[in-house]
Enzyme design. Structure first.
Site: not given
Lengths: 487, 95
Positions: A80, A155, A179
């Site tokens: 990420k 997210s 997330s």
């Protein structure tokens, strides 16, 4: 089809020489080239670096190194874009950091390198990890591999989409209020949020420091255990990491859940729960009962306050953490006649709408005259929520809930109403407030369109082994995790 | 715009974020909505409850004060929007 393999399947082939890391990495890069224009999981791909790392892994394997010493040797992973990798971009999905390059590796990246992993590229995300759909990325949303008109969640939506679309063996994400788990449930993969303090946050760009935790998104539970083995551990450079022994998480996967006590919180029977999600979770509970688990109704009486407390605490912390983006030392700068004007212009231009909304709310609840009414009150409610869980875990070994009240929603469906977006985090955020661990595993699909449904298990602080054992036993006697989207 | 006690212009200035008039009115409305929702917390019984700042109680975490490798000044300056003589260049602060 080496890109389709789990970490354990791939390392088995690498160990015997049946496949090479260079071939596996190439298969992932080809897959990305084939599908990423449709799912937009990646913000950047460092192809030459990935190939170089893969060739190096192959040399080590030929020289006799084994996965006993380097558990991830030659395994291509996605990271990420909120976790620092030396020399790579670290946009956090924000214009603020569009041209930033990390001067160092996050501790988890050092650990992945020590374990021999290959880093393929950087996954898309909501800006500064604020969001539940990746629609807040300044570089455009990611799309769900099961239905590209829908969000992959957020997210960590890019990480989840990359795993579900077989663009990599597994990925790292971060979880502040769900997330990792919510996108895992939206795309049908496994997402694990470790207990607070298990994983070093050094090199993770801070959103809400008392809630953030890095964790894996994987194709099965065994891989989650493997990645947990690699990334957990005390770090003297993160004073919030816990100095506790790290068990062999793989050893927890016994397949046996006889006598395990599973709690069903009565407060989680909310209106607005999708009937197909409800039915899938009920079927999963029946299944776990048949495997020998005991199902017990429990109470988490302060659940109704969790979202309100969360959005005050998380945003208060965010307003302080994001004060560092001031145009002085790194990131975007919009010139002004004095520093104050420069700050205001830089932050006005660099942050997207959701980040502005949250910083302003966080600033407000910390401001003079409002601190006690909002922030202090929310911290006290946090105590009550934490105590609810401590009490519940006297009676049960794990708590079972849906991961999200519904399956993946349409792109654009909730963007105009931020409060509605926040309310969809109802089942995941208490876990972060309490600092406990949680995992989402696939437990079914909706009928039409066919969309994955996630089952969430919550465990006590440092209780990862129990969660992995239950999740693995469930997974090994079901087939949901084997399903792949037609992309 | 003033809503539920939140003066959006004032708080945005405290946060050092410049907003367009459109952003001001939209964010003002959305924040009013969110603040109305968090009023819910007033229903919680918090008398005698200690606040939790941190989910894993730890205090006074220290480490030995030892010299270790840190970023060189070149590395620290590599992302600077403006620099000169090994320093960050910023607008004039003192007249």
């Amino acid at each position: 089809m080496l890109n389709r393999l789990t970490i354990s399947q791939l390392t088995a082939k690498l160990a015997t020489g049946e496949a090479s890391s260079a071939e596996a990495t190439r298969a992932c890069l080809d897959r990305i080239a084939q599908v990423d224009s449709r799912i937009r999981a990646f913000l950047s791909i460092d192809e030459s670096n990935a190939c170089r790392e893969a060739v190096h892994a192959d040399e080590l394997l030929r020289a006799g190194q084994t996965h006993a010493d380097f558990p991830l040797l030659g395994v291509p992973l996605t990271v990420k874009d909120v976790i620092a990798v030396a020399g790579q971009s670290l946009t956090c999905g924000s214009k603020m950091l569009e041209n930033y390059r990390s001067p160092y590796d996050a501790t988890v990246i050092e650990k992945l390198r020590d374990a021999g992993a290959v880093i393929l590229g950087r996954a898309n995300m909501d800006e500064f990890a604020m969001g539940s759909s990746t629609e807040n990325s300044a570089f455009g949303p990611s799309f769900n591999p099961w239905d590209v008109s829908r969000t992959p969640g957020g997210s960590s939506g890019g990480s989840a989409a990359a795993v579900a679309a077989d663009c990599c063996a597994a990925a790292l994400g971060s979880d502040t209020g769900g997330s990792i788990r919510q996108p895992a449930s939206f795309v049908g993969c496994v997402g694990f949020k470790p207990s607070y303090g298990r994983v070093s946050r050094r090199g993770l760009v801070a959103f809400a420091s008392s809630l953030d935790q890095i964790g894996p998104l994987t194709k099965d539970v065994r891989d989650a255990a493997l990645l947990m083995n690699a990334i957990c551990g005390w770090d003297p450079r993160d004073s919030t990491s816990i100095q506790m022994p790290i068990p062999d998480f793989g050893a927890a996967l016994s397949g046996d859940v006889k006598g395990v006590r599973l709690g069903i919180p009565k407060e989680y029977a909310i209106g607005g729960l999708d009937p197909e999600v409800d039915a899938a979770v009920k079927r999963a509970l029946k299944h776990l009962e048949q495997l020998g688990a005991h199902i017990i109704e429990i109470s988490l009486p302060h659940t109704e306050f969790a979202i309100a407390a969360y959005y005050i605490i998380a945003n208060a912390e965010a307003s302080a953490n994001l004060a560092r983006f001031d145009g002085m030392r790194y990131g975007l700068r919009i010139d002004g006649s004095d520093p104050a004007e420069m700050y205001c212009k830089t932050r006005g231009a660099g942050f997207g709408a959701e980040v502005k909304r949250r910083i302003i709310l966080g600033t407000y609840v910390l401001s003079s005259g409002y601190y006690d009414a909002y922030y202090l009150r929310a911290q006290k409610v946090r105590t009550l929520i934490r105590q609810d869980f401590l009490k519940a875990f006297e009676e049960v070994d794990a708590i079972v809930t849906p991961t999200s009240p519904g399956p993946a929603f349409k792109i654009g469906e909730k963007t105009s109403d931020p409060l509605q977006m926040y309310l969809s985090d109802i089942f995941t955020i208490s876990c972060n407030l309490a600092g406990i661990c949680g995992v989402s595993v696939p437990c079914g699909f909706t009928a039409d369109p066919k969309l994955p449904i996630g089952l969430q298990l919550l465990g006590k602080s440092l209780g990862e082994e129990t969660l992995l054992r239950v999740a693995h036993a469930y997974e090994q006697t079901t087939l949901w995790h084997r399903e792949r989207p037609n992309l | 715009m003033k809503s539920a006690g939140l003066d959006i212009k004032y708080v945005a200035h405290l946060a050092r974020i410049e907003l367009t008039p459109e952003e001001e009115s939209l964010l003002g409305l959305q924040l009013a909505d969110i603040l109305a929702y968090v009023e819910k917390l007033k229903e919680a019984e918090i008398r005698g409850v200690e606040p939790t700042a941190h989910p894993f109680p730890m205090v006074n975490v220290t480490r030995p004060d030892e010299v270790a490798r840190s970023l060189t000044s070149e590395e620290a300056l590599a992302n600077a929007p403006a620099q000169a003589n090994g320093l960050f260049r910023v607008p004039k602060i003192v007249e």
